[in-house]
Write an enzyme that holds these catalytic residues in place. Structure first.
Site, PDB file in Angstrom:
ATOM      1  N   GLY A  42      -7.424  -5.335  -6.160  1.00  0.00           N
ATOM      2  CA  GLY A  42      -7.151  -4.726  -4.860  1.00  0.00           C
ATOM      3  C   GLY A  42      -7.284  -3.225  -4.963  1.00  0.00           C
ATOM      4  N   LEU A  43      -6.663  -2.507  -4.038  1.00  0.00           N
ATOM      5  CA  LEU A  43      -6.823  -1.057  -4.032  1.00  0.00           C
ATOM      6  C   LEU A  43      -6.345  -0.417  -5.324  1.00  0.00           C
ATOM      7  CD1 LEU A  43      -5.947  -0.059  -0.365  1.00  0.00           C
ATOM      8  CD2 LEU A  43      -8.175  -0.125  -1.467  1.00  0.00           C
ATOM      9  N   ALA A  44      -5.196  -0.839  -5.829  1.00  0.00           N
ATOM     10  CA  ALA A  44      -4.688  -0.258  -7.071  1.00  0.00           C
ATOM     11  C   ALA A  44      -5.586  -0.636  -8.247  1.00  0.00           C
ATOM     12  CB  ALA A  44      -3.248  -0.703  -7.325  1.00  0.00           C
ATOM     13  N   HIS A 266       8.185  -7.355   8.740  1.00  0.00           N
ATOM     14  CA  HIS A 266       7.330  -6.606   9.667  1.00  0.00           C
ATOM     15  C   HIS A 266       7.593  -7.092  11.088  1.00  0.00           C
ATOM     16  CE1 HIS A 266       3.888  -4.735  11.517  1.00  0.00           C
ATOM     17  NE2 HIS A 266       3.487  -4.210  10.366  1.00  0.00           N
ATOM     18  N   SER A 284      -1.169  -5.262  13.673  1.00  0.00           N
ATOM     19  CA  SER A 284      -0.938  -3.946  13.089  1.00  0.00           C
ATOM     20  C   SER A 284       0.150  -3.155  13.800  1.00  0.00           C
ATOM     21  CB  SER A 284      -2.234  -3.123  13.120  1.00  0.00           C
ATOM     22  OG  SER A 284      -1.977  -1.785  12.774  1.00  0.00           O
ATOM     23  N   ARG A 337      10.110  -0.130  10.444  1.00  0.00           N
ATOM     24  CA  ARG A 337       9.950  -1.574  10.586  1.00  0.00           C
ATOM     25  C   ARG A 337      11.270  -2.337  10.533  1.00  0.00           C
ATOM     26  NH1 ARG A 337       4.484  -2.242   6.826  1.00  0.00           N
ATOM     27  NH2 ARG A 337       3.068  -1.393   8.396  1.00  0.00           N
ATOM     28  N   GLU A 432       1.725  -2.376  -5.283  1.00  0.00           N
ATOM     29  CA  GLU A 432       2.851  -3.193  -4.830  1.00  0.00           C
ATOM     30  C   GLU A 432       3.501  -3.967  -5.969  1.00  0.00           C
ATOM     31  OE1 GLU A 432       3.911  -6.472  -1.305  1.00  0.00           O
ATOM     32  OE2 GLU A 432       1.831  -5.863  -1.646  1.00  0.00           O
ATOM     33  N   ARG A 442       9.598   0.026   3.309  1.00  0.00           N
ATOM     34  CA  ARG A 442       8.356   0.806   3.283  1.00  0.00           C
ATOM     35  C   ARG A 442       7.969   1.256   4.680  1.00  0.00           C
ATOM     36  NH1 ARG A 442       2.994  -0.225   4.167  1.00  0.00           N
ATOM     37  NH2 ARG A 442       3.279  -2.462   4.370  1.00  0.00           N
TER      38      ARG A 442
END
Length: 644
Positions: A42-44, A266, A284, A337, A432, A442
């Site tokens: 993923g992004l990390a 969320h 979103s 949230r 995460e 978060r």
């Protein structure tokens, strides 16, 4: 034992710069002597692999999907935070730091959070250089919008596809290194254990998900970038394949687990529609920029809406309760949230929920469409609206969306220090997968920021310090620890395959999710948590007695994969309940009914619980040992959160 977070001394704004200077370096010629294992793309994971390979290290990258592009990071829709202050509306690195600390209900480290805010500005430049198509305003500058917990516009976005576009940027950088031969990519390969040699992580054991082959891989360091564990609740916004196995197996090899009960609910999700569902869909948070959240003012009107005798657009303005705007006028619909989620739950409990199930409130765009025009709203949110139409067969341009809170993200994860190192030397956790930056809640658009911060701008510095310390002595799989760990993995796989009961792993997963949501979700009581503990213990015993796993190891076997992940989720669920039971305070989205203000808001206990809970595995079926990292606040004043 005392946990050393290795936070640098000195002024907050200088900590990271001074720390980078004091870290040991590996010279370019020596970098190619080191092998780095990265689990997750993923992004990390993708950003770390691309960055480290670009520096000259040899990288092995692993993912259980058929392509790195399948990583769940693509599902992040609304945006990524950065303190660029393009809007000239008062933003700064310090304000982003403060909003993040406050949003996390003062349960995160100051040093880590400030660094996150500091490097956020570099992330945007990096991604623009990679070609990420961020939205732009009329003058050509990158556009920004607001997210919850902030009074400024600092969220960069690419319509409702921000996560996907950012991942494509990192994926292109990763592909460049694969082509250059510096990254070896292992797809359809699941990590099942960490190999520890003389107290240091030196490799992993994996299962080839096509052939079933159990393999060992050696490296000078292991980086886990495997995401969160929201699927412990069964129904969540995460991809069905998202799991805790890599992090949990590392935990059982000695890595502490930090704040496991910290999960994020969320507020903007499509409500549950029936028992047939295996996951939930996120709408979103960016929609709350222009959408207004409301519920009927009376239970009688709500009952008419549930029966279908009244439509939402027929409810008079005087009969609508825009409850977030009413209770939190300074932030309105863009409260954090946890605040939005808890208030939606209160509406439902008050009998004012809408939809056939009654478990929903409205997110209404009528005013935005009247003010901006449908074409403008479609340009900003069109793909999100299309997704809602496809799932619900309702048109949000004509009727309000129905939304309700759902499990989304986990702030807990493997405990790491300032260098992103777990307490097991050589084992790192990024994104995460670690606990470090978000406290008890978060802020929206901060997950992408943390993943890319860790991968692009933190680990390239901090990993080098460790590697320079241990030296480039070759690591290989001939060490007895590799054979022993591989043997234990094979035994575990065979134990799962031997299960020949009557109940599927998915059924156990659903049972676990019900227990976790009911007793360890948005609202918790001591009585309920004690009951959950007993229920999970019984579920674990029943799983190993009556679960059924079909097929063989030497083939594609989804039943085996699911069973292994569910077994880990059950054990994690028990630890989450222990952590929630220990924390006798309300903070963030973790509402202990016994700890609330007169106005029904979360009430922290800073005197007794201003610490990170780091849990140590002590053996199968043994209570875990709690270690505390005290949180020190020098730059912010601890206070009751107020968004009014």
């Amino acid at each position: 034992m005392s946990l050393d977070a290795k936070i640098p001394q000195g002024p907050l704004a200088e900590k990271w710069s001074k720390h980078k200077f004091n870290l040991k370096l590996v010279n370019p010629a020596n970098k190619r002597k080191y092998d780095i294992i990265i689990v997750g793309t993923g992004l990390a994971g993708a950003s770390a692999a691309a960055s480290l390979a670009e520096l000259g290290y040899n990288v092995k990258s692993f993912c259980f999907q058929d392509s790195p592009r399948r990583a769940h990071s693509i599902a992040a829709q609304g945006g990524i935070n950065a303190a660029k202050n393009y809007q000239n509306d008062g933003d700064s690195v310090y304000r982003l730091f403060y909003d993040t600390i406050k949003g996390g209900d003062y349960r995160a480290r100051e040093g880590n959070v400030y660094r996150l805010a500091e490097v956020s500005v570099n992330i945007i430049d990096q991604c623009v250089a990679q070609g990420v198509p961020f939205a732009r305003e009329y003058g050509g500058l990158l556009d920004n919008r607001s997210f919850g917990g902030s009074q400024v516009s600092r969220t960069f976005y690419a319509r409702g596809q921000t996560g996907q576009q950012l991942l494509l940027g990192a994926y292109s950088a990763l592909n460049r290194q694969i082509h250059a031969g510096k990254v070896k990519m292992y797809t359809r390969t699941e990590m099942l254990d960490v190999v520890v040699v003389d107290g240091h992580a030196k490799g992993i054991v994996t299962r080839n998900m096509i052939t079933g082959e159990i393999e060992s891989h050696a490296g000078h360091a292991v980086l886990l970038c495997t995401g969160g564990y929201s699927n412990v609740f069964y129904l969540s916004t995460n991809a069905i394949g998202s799991n805790v196995t890599a992090a949990w197996r590392a935990h059982k090899r000695g890595a502490f687990f930090g704040n496991p009960c910290y999960t994020q609910i969320h507020p903007t999700c499509i409500p549950v529609s029936g028992d047939h569902q295996s996951k939930l869909t996120l709408m979103s948070e960016s929609l709350r920029n222009d959408g207004r959240v409301w519920a009927p003012k009376t239970a009688a009107i709500a009952e008419q809406l549930r029966k279908g005798t009244l439509k939402a657009d027929q409810v008079k303005e005087d009969d609508r309760d825009y409850f977030l705007e009413r209770k939190y006028p300074a932030f309105g619909n863009l409260v954090p949230r946890d605040v939005a989620s808890r208030n939606a739950k209160e509406m439902v409990e008050d009998g004012r929920g809408v939809g056939a199930s009654g478990f929903a409130v409205f997110l209404d765009f009528a005013d935005a469409i009247k003010r901006l025009g449908e074409e403008t709203v479609a340009a900003k949110y069109g793909n999100l609206f299309d997704m809602y139409i496809q799932i619900t067969d309702e048109n949000p341009y004509k009727q309000p969306m129905r939304i309700y809170p759902a499990v989304h993200y986990t702030m807990g994860g493997l405990w790491v220090d300032y260098n992103l190192s777990t307490n097991v030397p050589g084992l790192y956790a990024l994104g995460e997968c670690n606990f470090s930056d978000h406290g008890a809640n978060r802020l929206g658009a901060s997950a992408l920021m943390q993943g890319l911060s860790d991968g692009y701008f933190v680990i390239p510095y901090t990993l080098g310090d460790y590697l320079a310390t241990i030296g480039p002595k070759k690591v290989d799989t001939s060490h007895p620890a590799f054979e022993q760990t591989k043997k234990e993995v094979i035994e575990h796989v065979n134990k799962l395959l031997a299960l020949n009961g009557t109940k599927t792993a998915e059924a156990y997963h659903r049972d676990l999710g019900h227990i976790m949501w009911e007793y360890c979700g948005m609202a918790r009581t001591e009585e309920g948590l004690i009951k959950a503990k007993e229920l999970i213990k019984a579920l674990k015993v029943d799983f190993w007695k009556n679960a059924k796993v079909v097929g063989e190891n030497e083939e594609v076997n989804a039943s085996l994969e699911r069973a292994g992940r569910v077994a880990d989720f059950i054990e994690l669920g028990e630890l989450m309940v222990d952590d929630a039971l220990m924390r006798r305070e309300s903070c963030g989205g973790h509402f202990r009914v016994e700890s609330q203000t007169e106005g029904g808001e979360a009430k922290r206990d800073d005197e007794n619980f201003a610490f990170v809970a780091a849990w140590e595995f002590k053996g199968e079926n043994q209570p875990e040992e709690l270690h505390k990292e005290q949180l020190v606040f020098e730059s912010v004043h601890l206070s009751q959160r107020n968004y009014a």
